[in-house]
Each structure stands twice: as structure tokens, then as C-alpha cells.
Design an enzyme around this catalytic site. Structure first.
Site, mmCIF file in Angstrom:
data_model
loop_
_atom_site.group_PDB
_atom_site.id
_atom_site.type_symbol
_atom_site.label_atom_id
_atom_site.label_comp_id
_atom_site.label_asym_id
_atom_site.label_seq_id
_atom_site.Cartn_x
_atom_site.Cartn_y
_atom_site.Cartn_z
ATOM 1 N N ALA A 1 11.359 -49.584 76.991
ATOM 2 C CA ALA A 1 9.936 -49.724 77.309
ATOM 3 C C ALA A 1 9.263 -50.700 76.352
ATOM 4 O O ALA A 1 8.596 -51.650 76.776
ATOM 5 C CB ALA A 1 9.244 -48.367 77.275
ATOM 6 N N ARG B 1 1.610 -45.714 70.858
ATOM 7 C CA ARG B 1 0.796 -45.822 72.067
ATOM 8 C C ARG B 1 1.625 -45.425 73.276
ATOM 9 O O ARG B 1 2.751 -45.893 73.445
ATOM 10 C CB ARG B 1 0.297 -47.250 72.231
ATOM 11 C CG ARG B 1 -0.670 -47.448 73.378
ATOM 12 C CD ARG B 1 -1.073 -48.913 73.468
ATOM 13 N NE ARG B 1 -2.099 -49.131 74.480
ATOM 14 C CZ ARG B 1 -2.526 -50.320 74.858
ATOM 15 N NH1 ARG B 1 -2.014 -51.419 74.283
ATOM 16 N NH2 ARG B 1 -3.461 -50.451 75.787
ATOM 17 N N ILE B 2 1.089 -44.582 74.115
ATOM 18 C CA ILE B 2 1.787 -44.126 75.317
ATOM 19 C C ILE B 2 1.395 -45.049 76.471
ATOM 20 O O ILE B 2 0.247 -45.079 76.900
ATOM 21 C CB ILE B 2 1.439 -42.656 75.637
ATOM 22 C CG1 ILE B 2 1.678 -41.768 74.414
ATOM 23 C CG2 ILE B 2 2.248 -42.182 76.837
ATOM 24 C CD1 ILE B 2 3.099 -41.791 73.883
ATOM 25 N N ASN C 1 2.301 -44.959 79.636
ATOM 26 C CA ASN C 1 2.012 -44.251 80.882
ATOM 27 C C ASN C 1 2.107 -42.753 80.624
ATOM 28 O O ASN C 1 3.201 -42.191 80.594
ATOM 29 C CB ASN C 1 3.007 -44.663 81.975
ATOM 30 C CG ASN C 1 2.648 -44.106 83.338
ATOM 31 O OD1 ASN C 1 1.961 -43.095 83.452
ATOM 32 N ND2 ASN C 1 3.108 -44.764 84.389
ATOM 33 N N LYS D 1 1.640 -40.247 82.419
ATOM 34 C CA LYS D 1 2.227 -39.458 83.510
ATOM 35 C C LYS D 1 3.745 -39.482 83.444
ATOM 36 O O LYS D 1 4.401 -38.426 83.421
ATOM 37 C CB LYS D 1 1.740 -40.002 84.856
ATOM 38 C CG LYS D 1 2.213 -39.184 86.057
ATOM 39 C CD LYS D 1 1.579 -39.697 87.350
ATOM 40 C CE LYS D 1 1.943 -38.817 88.535
ATOM 41 N NZ LYS D 1 1.287 -39.273 89.789
ATOM 42 N N GLY E 1 9.489 -45.479 71.760
ATOM 43 C CA GLY E 1 10.155 -44.933 72.939
ATOM 44 C C GLY E 1 9.987 -43.435 73.073
ATOM 45 O O GLY E 1 9.708 -42.725 72.105
ATOM 46 N N GLU F 1 14.323 -40.103 74.164
ATOM 47 C CA GLU F 1 15.135 -39.140 73.415
ATOM 48 C C GLU F 1 14.341 -38.060 72.695
ATOM 49 O O GLU F 1 14.812 -36.934 72.529
ATOM 50 C CB GLU F 1 15.994 -39.893 72.378
ATOM 51 C CG GLU F 1 17.419 -40.131 72.804
ATOM 52 C CD GLU F 1 17.635 -41.442 73.512
ATOM 53 O OE1 GLU F 1 18.793 -41.759 73.848
ATOM 54 O OE2 GLU F 1 16.661 -42.175 73.742
#
Length: 734
Positions: A506, A623-624, A626, A628, A697, A700
Site C-alpha cells: 500500500a 495514516r489509514i 482506507n 473500511k 502497512g 500483518e
């Protein structure tokens, strides 16, 4: 137009998956397609003395039977068989290479027929005589034969002496069994022969370019002679990092017969592939009366095959979590007559942190401290192995947010002190940690005059949501609706990408998208400034943005020109840019994600049945992109953690060196009834050092710490400490 990055966005590939439009490796059609069925060895070590294929060849519909004595040429040198994630030491397994047998279930022949059922039947007609040699498959009985692996963990201080003089110490073995991948999609390859000596290989893999280079190396082919495609993957999480033997066999069949060949492994045959290695995790902790640590010792003894040294970082995580002046870490390998292990979600950490966090809970009990309080007293703001600060570490906030959401303050610390009718209630917690990795990735963006952009990259999407993340970042960077973005992935002919693993895709792909989009912006700016009476003629280039399908002045949308008008005026049908993004190496900071996991279990006092009734996972991962799909990733990790704690175990009959539960019925994994309330909390974590977007990420981190939190909750409920996983009712009632 609202920003897409950071907002909950449904998967752009979701409709294709739920309607069946998405095609997987074993579903691609080809003219005159043949089907292969694998014949496997039934001994763990020895040689093939005789392999009689005559009766199989007489079955109507059988085209050929490939064996080590009857096949096209294969590479001879070890290096030719090493893919980009192969262990550095050892000789990779080579299917149908010679008459040696290295593990039970090893492929020794491939029956190729006009249909799969015929191939499967004909396989039963093959007669094999083995010469069996002495073998060993039991880690615990072979423990004394363990050999040390060189790993970059330098001892600090004198851990043995510090442990001896510590006021309170704890020392124990924690046993993590072998666990096998059971993805929804069976491992499959369709090798399509084009009639001119070239192949298009549809493979279930986490890295199409890795497989393409591997096949070219093994079969001595030019790069343009083999193309590997894997648009959708029905679960992988490490099992598809390395090329599996079915891709070699399908390619071998296609080259031998000059026809397209499909090989689909059965569920049983997939137990001959990689797995999480069984480990004995020996942890020793020495502490002062105030709960601060004086010594941490962690030794892992792990399974590997006879022919490769597979090892991961089981033992180094305490260096990143808990402050101690003395530490000693080591990793040992026992070579057995089994297939080589492979990466499995959070390799090393899922096992090693499980042992460490169970040991920390036992230390908290010995010190009569709350488990969170012990961790806070031992909290480390630096990675002690390299004495580095973190780019960001909001683990304290994870403890606080998770504890509050869970209601941890209401916990009665005494074992067997909490009840719900006939069930004992236990509350446990643990810490999670994983690496925040980044890899070089290239992306190509083609912007057309109708306001549509195609983003291409060889990266795979193994179900983690790469299609969606790439589309989100591209939509924001190009100022287009996400519906105007199409994404092409997992084709070896596309711009370069590493295997998808380690939770790095990502962050890595997002920044490659930004790089290519920036070059498109720069070209549009040049063209818009060249237009007569351009409303942006006097605007500095850095102040011009792409938004809502236009090129506009930042903060002043009255100065804007549509992308369509710019391209029409400049007589451009398309703008194409490709960008390789590489992250500058910075060894002055440690990079990690962190979590705090809180678990409630309920245990039937008479039957010993365990239910995980509540889980709260508080995650700090920058930072996320997405929330969802990110929440879905963490939830999936939690479910897998439940599996590690209570269900998963590959059972081996060491008298025969054979797996006994190589099927989905007897290899236990959680089902709907085993999964109850899971709450995922994303803790705010600004990180302007790790990368431009501040992204880490999520693949994991969701599993790490969960098995330990469950084990600690089981102890709190029952007063019984189980150190051998999975925790099954027979161990509680023993």
C-alpha cells in the site's frame, strides 16, 4: 469533489468478485486445453526405485505422463532455481528433477490428459516403488541437533548474569505448532501455449514478475517468451510469495506437449507446499521488584527442510517494545525431512511475539502488577537493537484507547474471579508490533482526453485491496472521480513491482502513483500555460492543482481549464507517464506499526470449551488510506489470531513422516460460530518521516499479539497456564 484517501471506500473490484466476473488462475480458457494431475511420493525420504507409467498411458484420454526420466530439460544449477524471496542458503526444491524424495507429498509425476477426471483416475494406475531411508520429522525429539542461524541481533550486556541476580524472573518454553495455509482458492496454473513457442501463464501468485523471472531461469527462456498474469488471488498471505511447484509442472507440460496445460492442486496436495514452521520459543525475563526489566532472553528453535535454511525474526521484537539493559537473542534451526516452510501472515512475529507476550503476562502475575502497567513501566521509546528512535510510536495511546473501549478498569485480577453463569470469564491483553516496510515500485498512468486514467503496475492484489488503494490515490492526485480510474495489476509485462508481502504494497504503490501523477500534472501545466489567454498563464506552476477534472489555481477555482479542453487544444489523445518510486534509505529511525489487543474469553467450567466473545484491537499504523478496507484487514488478522490460539495445528505422524489432517475437515480453522464481537480502533499517528503520505502497512499487524492475548485471558479465566498451542479443551481438562 471530496478526497478519497482517508475515507471509507468500497472495493473497486468488489462487483467483479461477487458476480463471478473475476477470473482466477484455474479459470482461464484455452483451445485444446489439457489437464494435469500430480502424483505424489508416499515416503518422507529416499529414492524412486521404479516408476511404472504404462497402465496410466493406456487410459483413454491420457496424453502423457511426465516424470524425472521423461521431461523437457530443467536448469541444473541451484542459482537458477532461486526466486527473489528464496532463502539465501540451501538448494531449492526442483519438481521432477531426479529420483530423490525429500518429503512426503513431493510431486514425482504429472499425468496429463484431455480432462481432469481422466488425469486423476490415470494417476491411480501408476505404480511406484520407493527405497526409503532413515528420516526425522519431529522437532522436539531432534531439538538437540539444532544449529544456530546468523541473525543481526547483537547481545547487550550480560543477560545470563542479570537473569540470575534479578529479584523476579520467569522462564518457560512456548510451543507453536506448524500451521498450513488454507486459502479459499486452490493453487493453480493455466499455461497457455500460443503456437509459436511462447507462453502466457495464469498463476496464483503474490508476484508475477518473480514467477516470470523464475520460469525463464528454470526453462532457459527469454523474458519475452513467458508472460505471467494473476489478476485476482483468492487468498495468499505468504503462501504465494515463492513460485509453487504447480507452476513449474504446468509450464513443463505445455513445453513438452506444445499445448496449453492446467494444473490445479487438490486441498490435500497443498499440504506439500509451505507452512508456518513449528517453533519452540524459550523466553526468560528478569525483573526488579518495581517491574522494570533487567534481562530479556529469547531463543527460537524452528523447523526447516533438509535442503533450505528458512528462518524469520522470531526473537527481536522485545528489543523494540521493552527497555532492558541486558538481552540475548538467538534463532536455531532443525533440519527435518519436510518441505521448506514459508512466510505466513506476520512471519516470525506471530510466533515470537506470542511467546514474549505470554511471558510478560506471567511476569505481571509474579509481580502482582496489572499487565498494562508492567508494559508501561518497561516501555521503550527506542529500538534497542540499533539504539534508534521511531519515526512514530503511539503504542501508549493504543494501550489507553484499547483499555477504555474494552472496559479494562473493571477487570478483577484474580484468576477464576469473574463468571457468567456456568462459564468462567477471562480478560487478557497483549502487544502487537510489525515492521513498516517500503519497496521500490513503478507505476504507469495513461490519461486520455475524455478524463479517464488507467493506472498500471505489476503488483498483485492478494485480497488486501491494492486495486482500491491505487484507485483512491490516483483519483485524488489526478483530480478525477474514482469511477474514472481503471487499474491494471499483476501482469509481468507491466511496470516493475516486488512480490506483495510484508505489508509494504500500500505505502509503496501509493507513492509510485503520486510520482507518475505529478509528472502528468507538470505536463498539463506546460500545455495550459501555452494556451492563448490562459487563465493560468500568470500562475506559478507549484500553485496549480488538478481538481474536479480541471487544471486550476489552488484556492481559486475561477482560474481553471478542463483537462479535456487542454488536451483538445494541444491535440493530445493521451498523456502517458511512468515513474519508479524508490524510498531514500534512512538508517536514523526505526519503522514499525504497533497495537494493543484486548480479549474476553468465556470457558465452560465443566467441558473446557473456550469462546472468544470480545476483541478490541487498537492499532497505530500511521495514516489509514482506507478505514473500511483497513478495518477489514485487521479483523481478518484477529480471526487468524483466534485460529492460532485455539484451532490451527498441522498434525504429523512421525512414524511415517506424514501429515494426518491434510484436509479442511480435520485441519481446524475458525468458522462463523467461533467469531463474535471484534472492535478495531485506529489510533491517530502522524508520521512525516516515514514517507510523504505518512502511511504504514496493515496486512500483518492485525494478527500479532492476538494468540497471546487469548492465552492470557484463558489463564485469567481458569488459573491454568497453557504454553503449548493451540489451546484445546483436552489441555484445559488435563
Amino acid at each position: 469533489m471530496n478526497a478519497y484517501v482517508g475515507t471509507p471506500t468500497s472495493r473497486v473490484d468488489g462487483r467483479a468478485k461477487v458476480t463471478g466476473a473475476a477470473k482466477y488462475a484455474g479459470e482461464f480458457a484455452a483451445d485444446r486445453l489439457l489437464h494435469g494431475f500430480v502424483v505424489a511420493a508416499t515416503i518422507p525420504r529416499g529414492r524412486i526405485a521404479r516408476l511404472d507409467t504404462s497402465k496410466a498411458l493406456k487410459v483413454k484420454g491420457v496424453v502423457d505422463v511426465l516424470t524425472h526420466a521423461h521431461r523437457p530439460p530443467l536448469a541444473e544449477q541451484d542459482e537458477a532455481w532461486k526466486d527473489e524471496v528464496a532463502p539465501e542458503q540451501g538448494s531449492p526444491f526442483r519438481p521432477l528433477y531426479d529420483n530423490s524424495v525429500k518429503f512426503d507429498g513431493q510431486p514425482i509425476a504429472l499425468v496429463v490428459a484431455e480432462d481432469w477426471e481422466t488425469a486423476k483416475f490415470a494417476a491411480t494406475r501408476i505404480r511406484v516403488e520407493h527405497e526409503e531411508e532413515a528420516f526425522a520429522t519431529d522437532l522436539e525429539s531432534e531439538r538437540t541437533r539444532a544449529a544456530k542461524v546468523d541473525q543481526p541481533h547483537k547481545p547487550r550486556g550480560d543477560a545470563s548474569a542479570a537473569l540470575t541476580r534479578a529479584a523476579v524472573h520467569h522462564e518457560a518454553d512456548y510451543v507453536i505448532p506448524s500451521e498450513h495455509h488454507n486459502p479459499m482458492e486452490l493453487y493453480a496454473t493455466t499455461a497457455v501455449w500460443d503456437g509459436n513457442g511462447k507462453l502466457t501463464v495464469y498463476d496464483k501468485t503474490q508476484g508475477v514478475q518473480n514467477v516470470q523471472k523464475f520460469l525463464c531461469s528454470v526453462f532457459d527462456r527469454k523474458p519475452d517468451e513467458i508472460r505471467v498474469i494473476s489478476p485476482y488471488v483468492g487468498g495468499a498471505f505468504g503462501s504465494g510469495l515463492r513460485p509453487q511447484h504447480q507452476v513449474v509442472l504446468a509450464t513443463l507440460g505445455a513445453l513438452a506437449l506444445k499445448r496449453s496445460v492446467r494444473v490445479v492442486l487438490t486441498r490435500h496436495q497443498m499440504y506439500g507446499l509451505g507452512y508456518r514452521p513449528m517453533t519452540i520459543e524459550h523466553v526468560a525475563l528478569g525483573a526488579n521488584r518495581d517491574g522494570t526489566l533487567e534481562a530479556v532472553m529469547h531463543e527460537a528453535i524452528a523447523v526447516t527442510s533438509r535442503f533450505e535454511n528458512f528462518a524469520r525474526n522470531d526473537t527481536g521484537w522485545g528489543e523494540q517494545l521493552y527497555k532492558s539493559p541486558n538481552s540475548r537473542l538467538s534463532h536455531m534451526l532443525v533440519h527435518l525431512d519436510v518441505a521448506t516452510p514459508c512466510d505466513m501472515r506476520a512471519p516470525g512475529a506471530a510466533s515470537g511475539v506470542c511467546a514474549l507476550e505470554c511471558a510478560m503476562d506471567e511476569l505481571a502475575v509474579a509481580l502482582k502488577l496489572d499487565p498494562i502497567e508492567l508494559r508501561l513501566r518497561c516501555y521503550s521509546d527506542r529500538d534497542q537493537s540499533e539504539d534508534l528512535p521511531y519515526t512514530s510510536k503511539q503504542l501508549r495511546a493504543c494501550y489507553a484507547r484499547g483499555a477504555e473501549a474494552f472496559g479494562w478498569s473493571r477487570r478483577d485480577p484474580g484468576p477464576r474471579s469473574m463468571r457468567d453463569g456456568t462459564e468462567l470469564v477471562g480478560w487478557g491483553m497483549a502487544t502487537g508490533v510489525w515492521e513498516a516496510l517500503q519497496m521500490p515500485v513503478a507505476v504507469r498512468i495513461v490519461l486520455t482526453a475524455n478524463g479517464h486514467a488507467e493506472v498500471s503496475c505489476a503488483a498483485s492484489d492478494i485480497g488486501t485491496g491494492t486495486y482500491t488503494i491505487v484507485a483512491q490515490v490516483a483519483a485524488d492526485a489526478l483530480g478525477l472521480p474514482i469511477e474514472n480510474i481503471s487499474v491494471r495489476l499483476a501482469d509481468s509485462s507491466l511496470p516493475q513491482a516486488p512480490v506483495e508481502g510484508g505489508s509494504w504494497m500500500a505505502a509503496s504503490s501509493a507513492h509510485a502513483v503520486l510520482g507518475a501523477a505529478e509528472e502528468i500534472r507538470q505536463e498539463l501545466v506546460r500545455h495550459v500555460k501555452a494556451m492563448p489567454a490562459s487563465p493560468l498563464g500568470g500562475v506559478d506552476a507549484p500553485d496549480i492543482i488538478l481538481v474536479d477534472g480541471t487544471v486550476a489555481k489552488a484556492g481559486d477555482r475561477s482560474h481553471a481549464v478542463s483537462i479535456a479542453d487542454i488536451m483538445r487544444h494541444s491535440k493530445l489523445e493521451r498523456i502517458e507517464k511512468e515513474k519508479l518510486n524508490q524510498f531514500a534509505e534512512d538508517k536514523s529511525y526505526a519503522r514499525n506499526t504497533h497495537s494493543a489487543v484486548f480479549v474476553e474469553v468465556k470457558v465452560d467450567e465443566q467441558l473446557g470449551v473456550i469462546r472468544v466473545t470480545r476483541v478490541v484491537s487498537a492499532v497505530a499504523a500511521g495514516r489509514i488510506l482506507n478505514p473500511k478496507t483497513g478495518r477489514s484487514q485487521v479483523m481478518g488478522g484477529v480471526v487468524w489470531g483466534i485460529a492460532m490460539a485455539l484451532h490451527e495445528e498441522t498434525l504429523m505422524d512421525h512414524r511415517f513422516g506424514r501429515i494426518m489432517n491434510a484436509n479442511i475437515a480435520e485441519y481446524h480453522i475458525p468458522v462463523n460460530a467461533d467469531v463474535h464481537d471484534i472492535d478495531v480502533i485506529f489510533v491517530d499517528e502522524a508520521d512525516d518521516r516515514i514517507n510523504r503520505l505518512g502511511v504504514k502497512g496493515l496486512g500483518e499487524i492485525g494478527i500479532v499479539g492476538v494468540p497471546a492475548a487469548i492465552a492470557n485471558a484463558v489463564y485469567h479465566a481458569t488459573g491454568k497456564r497453557i504454553r503449548r498451542f493451540p489451546i484445546t479443551l483436552d489441555k484445559l481438562l488435563d
